[in-house]
Scaffold this motif. Structure first.
Motif, mmCIF file in Angstrom:
data_model
loop_
_atom_site.group_PDB
_atom_site.id
_atom_site.type_symbol
_atom_site.label_atom_id
_atom_site.label_comp_id
_atom_site.label_asym_id
_atom_site.label_seq_id
_atom_site.Cartn_x
_atom_site.Cartn_y
_atom_site.Cartn_z
ATOM 1 N N THR A 188 -35.600 26.620 -24.192
ATOM 2 C CA THR A 188 -36.532 26.561 -23.061
ATOM 3 C C THR A 188 -36.242 27.685 -22.070
ATOM 4 O O THR A 188 -35.095 27.884 -21.665
ATOM 5 C CB THR A 188 -36.438 25.210 -22.346
ATOM 6 N N VAL A 189 -37.294 28.411 -21.707
ATOM 7 C CA VAL A 189 -37.163 29.497 -20.739
ATOM 8 C C VAL A 189 -37.686 28.995 -19.392
ATOM 9 O O VAL A 189 -38.892 28.904 -19.168
ATOM 10 C CB VAL A 189 -37.938 30.751 -21.188
ATOM 11 N N THR A 190 -36.764 28.654 -18.503
ATOM 12 C CA THR A 190 -37.162 28.201 -17.168
ATOM 13 C C THR A 190 -37.543 29.411 -16.314
ATOM 14 O O THR A 190 -37.282 30.564 -16.687
ATOM 15 C CB THR A 190 -36.004 27.450 -16.494
ATOM 16 N N ASP A 191 -38.145 29.137 -15.152
ATOM 17 C CA ASP A 191 -38.493 30.228 -14.240
ATOM 18 C C ASP A 191 -37.247 30.985 -13.804
ATOM 19 O O ASP A 191 -37.266 32.217 -13.644
ATOM 20 C CB ASP A 191 -39.221 29.676 -13.007
ATOM 21 N N GLU A 192 -36.144 30.239 -13.633
ATOM 22 C CA GLU A 192 -34.890 30.870 -13.229
ATOM 23 C C GLU A 192 -34.379 31.828 -14.299
ATOM 24 O O GLU A 192 -33.941 32.951 -14.015
ATOM 25 C CB GLU A 192 -33.840 29.799 -12.939
ATOM 26 N N ILE A 193 -34.446 31.378 -15.574
ATOM 27 C CA ILE A 193 -33.997 32.222 -16.685
ATOM 28 C C ILE A 193 -34.897 33.448 -16.823
ATOM 29 O O ILE A 193 -34.422 34.578 -17.012
ATOM 30 C CB ILE A 193 -33.972 31.412 -17.996
ATOM 31 N N ARG A 194 -36.213 33.247 -16.749
ATOM 32 C CA ARG A 194 -37.148 34.358 -16.866
ATOM 33 C C ARG A 194 -36.872 35.412 -15.790
ATOM 34 O O ARG A 194 -36.877 36.618 -16.049
ATOM 35 C CB ARG A 194 -38.586 33.863 -16.769
ATOM 36 N N GLN A 195 -36.628 34.934 -14.558
ATOM 37 C CA GLN A 195 -36.357 35.861 -13.462
ATOM 38 C C GLN A 195 -35.043 36.595 -13.687
ATOM 39 O O GLN A 195 -34.927 37.794 -13.423
ATOM 40 C CB GLN A 195 -36.316 35.101 -12.145
ATOM 41 N N LYS A 196 -34.039 35.880 -14.192
ATOM 42 C CA LYS A 196 -32.734 36.486 -14.472
ATOM 43 C C LYS A 196 -32.873 37.621 -15.479
ATOM 44 O O LYS A 196 -32.260 38.686 -15.336
ATOM 45 C CB LYS A 196 -31.789 35.416 -15.024
ATOM 46 N N THR A 246 -28.428 27.006 -27.082
ATOM 47 C CA THR A 246 -28.692 26.649 -25.687
ATOM 48 C C THR A 246 -28.680 27.910 -24.840
ATOM 49 O O THR A 246 -28.065 28.929 -25.212
ATOM 50 C CB THR A 246 -27.632 25.682 -25.136
ATOM 51 N N ALA A 247 -29.311 27.835 -23.664
ATOM 52 C CA ALA A 247 -29.332 28.977 -22.745
ATOM 53 C C ALA A 247 -27.923 29.287 -22.261
ATOM 54 O O ALA A 247 -27.572 30.443 -21.992
ATOM 55 C CB ALA A 247 -30.265 28.692 -21.581
#
Length: 314
Positions: free
Chosen positions: A276-284, A306-307
């Motif tokens: 799962t790509v959360t908004d936080e991960i995408r921004q990172k 896992t992330a």
């Protein structure tokens, strides 16, 4: 209508004529490696209106055993007419070139391969005038390559093995192995393999898996397949903003351009791995301007579940 898997199964021998000596070794036939190979006309038509064409035809020259003619047929299903056309091909080629002739049949399913391997005899029950014994490569005897080092030793053989195992339950693992083996490979070597593999998978579900794997590696970005992938991504909205970022990257320097492309590849790989790509991960990811760090994350993502495994600090 000729299918793309059909084309890939025989055209790979046009791209890599030396592949046959390795295939023959896998199949248990001692044929020396070639010192040269020449593509021959595939049209076997006679003057009368009856057209006959072999899929791929090569003259193979060897150092010690001399030359021979290799006819490669890609067979997608059982075809009773081949019991008459194949002996004709071999007889015609032997007469035309006055050289030994070897017929190799490449298949993608075991039933067809077993059918193709049956000897074809012409003559009476009491005496066979002509006997044809095709050499057959298929899922029953080609190696299942899931070791990256093994694949890198012979990329052409690994590609043919992948094509013949297109219906293997472990095809995802086979494709990941081939994709990993092609990382950092020059485009001139990688591009034909990428395209042949895509052809060989046809419209199977594994074809999309291959396309996703190809899309995450920068070395494939100039191949026709990767260009098509980017167009699909734009159409689906996966590229919005990132295409603009790539353009800015080119204007601001090669380093930023590489970072942008690797960020895109990383996002695609996370999707392929089901992470799962959360908004936080995408921004990172999108805010990272360090190509080497992005490359490290990308390599971790090929095996991570896992992330946390991807972004863990060491």
């Amino acid at each position: 209508m000729v299918s793309s898997p059909h084309e890939a199964m025989h055209r790979i021998f046009q791209e890599y004529p030396g592949l046959f000596s390795r295939v023959s070794e896998v199949l248990g036939v001692d044929i020396p490696p070639p010192i040269s190979a020449t593509a021959l006309p595939t049209d076997l038509t006679e003057t009368r209106p009856l057209e006959r064409r072999v899929d791929t035809l090569l003259r193979i020259d060897t150092e010690h055993d001399g030359p021979f003619v290799l006819a490669v047929e890609a067979q997608g299903k059982k075809d009773p007419s081949k019991t008459t056309s194949w002996p004709y091909y071999v007889s015609y080629l032997h007469n035309k070139y006055a050289l030994p002739v070897l017929l190799l049949v490449v298949c993608q399913d075991r039933a067809t391969a077993e059918w193709a391997a049956r000897p074809v005899s012409i003559g009476l029950r009491q005496w066979q005038t002509l006997s044809l014994n095709p050499l057959v490569a298929g899922p029953h005897n080609m190696p299942v390559i899931k070791d990256v080092a093994e694949a890198r030793k012979d990329l052409a053989l690994a590609t043919l093995a992948t094509i013949t195992h297109a219906d293997n339950p472990d095809v995802d693992a086979i494709l990941k192995t081939l994709s990993a083996a092609l990382r950092d490979t020059p485009e001139s070597i990688a591009d034909p393999i990428v395209e042949l593999t895509a052809q060989g998978l046809g419209n199977r579900p594994a074809a999309q898996q291959w396309r996703n794997l190809v899309a995450v590696d920068l070395s494939f970005y100039k191949s026709p397949l990767s260009e098509e992938l980017r167009e699909e991504g734009r159409a689906k909205g996966l590229d919005e903003g990132r295409a603009e970022g790539r353009a800015e990257g080119r204007a601001e320097g090669l380093n930023e351009g590489r970072a942008e492309a690797r960020a895109e590849g990383l996002l695609l790989m996370l999707g392929v791995r089901g992470i799962t790509v959360t908004d936080e991960i995408r921004q990172k990811i999108t805010n990272c301007d360090d190509p080497q760090l992005l490359r490290q994350w990308l390599h971790r993502a090929t095996t991570a579940t896992t992330a946390e495994e991807v972004f863990a600090t060491q």
